[in-house]
Design an enzyme around this catalytic site. Sequence first.
Site, PDB file in Angstrom:
ATOM      1  N   SER A   1      -9.638   1.496   2.896  1.00  0.00           N
ATOM      2  CA  SER A   1      -8.921   2.164   2.080  1.00  0.00           C
ATOM      3  C   SER A   1      -7.484   1.234   1.201  1.00  0.00           C
ATOM      4  CB  SER A   1      -8.197   3.235   2.889  1.00  0.00           C
ATOM      5  OG  SER A   1      -7.356   2.837   3.776  1.00  0.00           O
TER       6      SER A   1
ATOM      7  N   SER B   1      -9.871  -0.734   6.825  1.00  0.00           N
ATOM      8  CA  SER B   1      -9.272  -0.736   5.893  1.00  0.00           C
ATOM      9  C   SER B   1      -8.538  -1.758   5.185  1.00  0.00           C
ATOM     10  CB  SER B   1      -8.252   0.492   5.811  1.00  0.00           C
ATOM     11  OG  SER B   1      -9.031   1.695   5.747  1.00  0.00           O
TER      12      SER B   1
ATOM     13  N   LYS C   1       0.921  -1.254   0.028  1.00  0.00           N
ATOM     14  CA  LYS C   1      -0.064  -0.120   0.077  1.00  0.00           C
ATOM     15  C   LYS C   1       0.861   1.115   0.013  1.00  0.00           C
ATOM     16  CE  LYS C   1      -4.001   1.961   2.681  1.00  0.00           C
ATOM     17  NZ  LYS C   1      -4.601   1.584   3.684  1.00  0.00           N
TER      18      LYS C   1
END
Lengths: 101, 477
Positions: B151, B175, B76
């Site tokens: 996310s 997330s 990420k």
Amino acid sequence: MSALDRSTVHHYAKLANLAFSPEQADVMAHELASILEYVNKISELDLSDTEPTFSTFGQGCHTREDRTEEGLGAEEALRNAPDKESQHFLVPKMIHTRELK
Amino acid sequence: MTPLFESQVLAQLAQGEVTSDSLVKTCLQRIADQPELGAFLEIDEEGALAQAAEIDRRRSGGETLSPIAGVPVALKDNIHVRGRRTTCASRILADFVAPFDAHVVTKLKEAGAILIGKTNMDEFAMGSSTEYSALQVTRNPHHPERVPGGSSGGSAAAVAAGLVPLALGSSTGGSIRQPAAFCGVVGMKPTYGRVSRYGLVAYGSSLDQIGPIAADVTAAFELLHVIAGHDPKDSTSAQMGRDDLSLRVADPKGLRIGIPKDWLGDGLQPEIQQAMSRLTESFAAAGAEIVEVALPHSEYAIPAYYLVATAEASSNLARFDGVRYGYRATGAQNLKEMFVKTRSEGFGPEVKRRILLGTYCLSSGYYEGYYLNAQRVRTRISDDYRQAFGKVDAILAPTTPTTAFRFGEKTADPWTMYLDDIYTVTANLAGIPAISFPAGLDSQGLPIGLQLMAAPFDESKLFQVALNAENFIRTWR
């Protein structure tokens, strides 16, 4: 709960170093008021006898031994700087001095 | 859809049946073949191939390597890799190059994992659909008009589309698990303190954890095992090591599985409810004891979460001011104006909304009623879980109220997006470990995710029960 209007948004935006146009501030005021309405749900609870949790599992924070370690160094630390000179970050002037006669 | 890389690929690499070079090339080809997915923000093709060649050389030289040596891992884009960009999918960090490795990246490098690229996310991890990325759109591999969740949407989509075997995400309120559920893969949030956050761009510091995303439970465990453990550079990192972590295969007979009955009412998609019932029956049929548990403060979790997370975010994001790194607005006459212009131009709308909410609830007159009381609610939620785990080994619950929603469906009203975290935030607030795993598809072909939660630092039990769940679900197909 205090009424949330454009001027409230401008006040908190100033604290947070943000700026909104009057139209944006109106939208933001509306959205924040609606979010606050939901989060106010926690006021249903009597929490007077409950300790707040700042860190889970009571591990607390621990520190490392006070020993010098190799840091980034000026060159590395300045690599992402938007503006720099020699070993310094450059920023716009922050103090307005009156012209000296 | 392209088949996923399940944990067998780790064994095939270890046994020399597949080389890292060929695996990396397959991944790069698949990434190139599916540009419309938008999972990746940056690919390090050259670096990945060089790392792969090095691992293949070491393996053929007879070295004993980590189970994830030679395996491509996507990161990420809020996790630092020295010399690579960390954008947090924000304009304000669009050109930021990380000067050091995150602790988890150091661990991955030591284990010989291949750092193949950085994945898209909601800006600064604030969002549940990846729609708040300022840089690009990421689509759900199961349906191009559906969001991948967020996310960590890029990481989940990358694993779900078979682009990479493993990925790291980060979770502040759900997330990792929520996008894993939406994309039909496994996503796991470790106990707070289990994995160091050194080199993870901070959002809500008392909640943030990094965790694995993979096609199956075994692969997720192998990745967790590499990144877990104490790090002196994160003051919240637990002193314990990772020696207690094990992947146990055990009969579910005698397990006590908790079901939070209050979570299964209105607002839960019926097909997710059916998957819950089916899995519960499987556990019961195998001799597990099903126990109803009460989590009476759950309804206060989202309000408490958005107060705590935004308060911490408003403080953490104060550092982005255009002085030392990141975007700087032009044309400012003085320093204060430069701060304001930089932040106003650099941050997207959701980030500004959260900073403003956080500033408000931390301000004089509101601090006690909002921030402090939210932290008190947190204590109540932790107490609920403590009591529950006195009676059960693990709690089984839905991960999300619905399967993946459409683009734009929840951006008009921020609170509807926040409500999507309803089943995930409590684990973050209480700091406990939780894992989401795929549990079939709904009538539209969209993945259903269910999750298990366990007591603090009992990841081994969590994974053991998750393996049971995965085995049951495999027989559904």
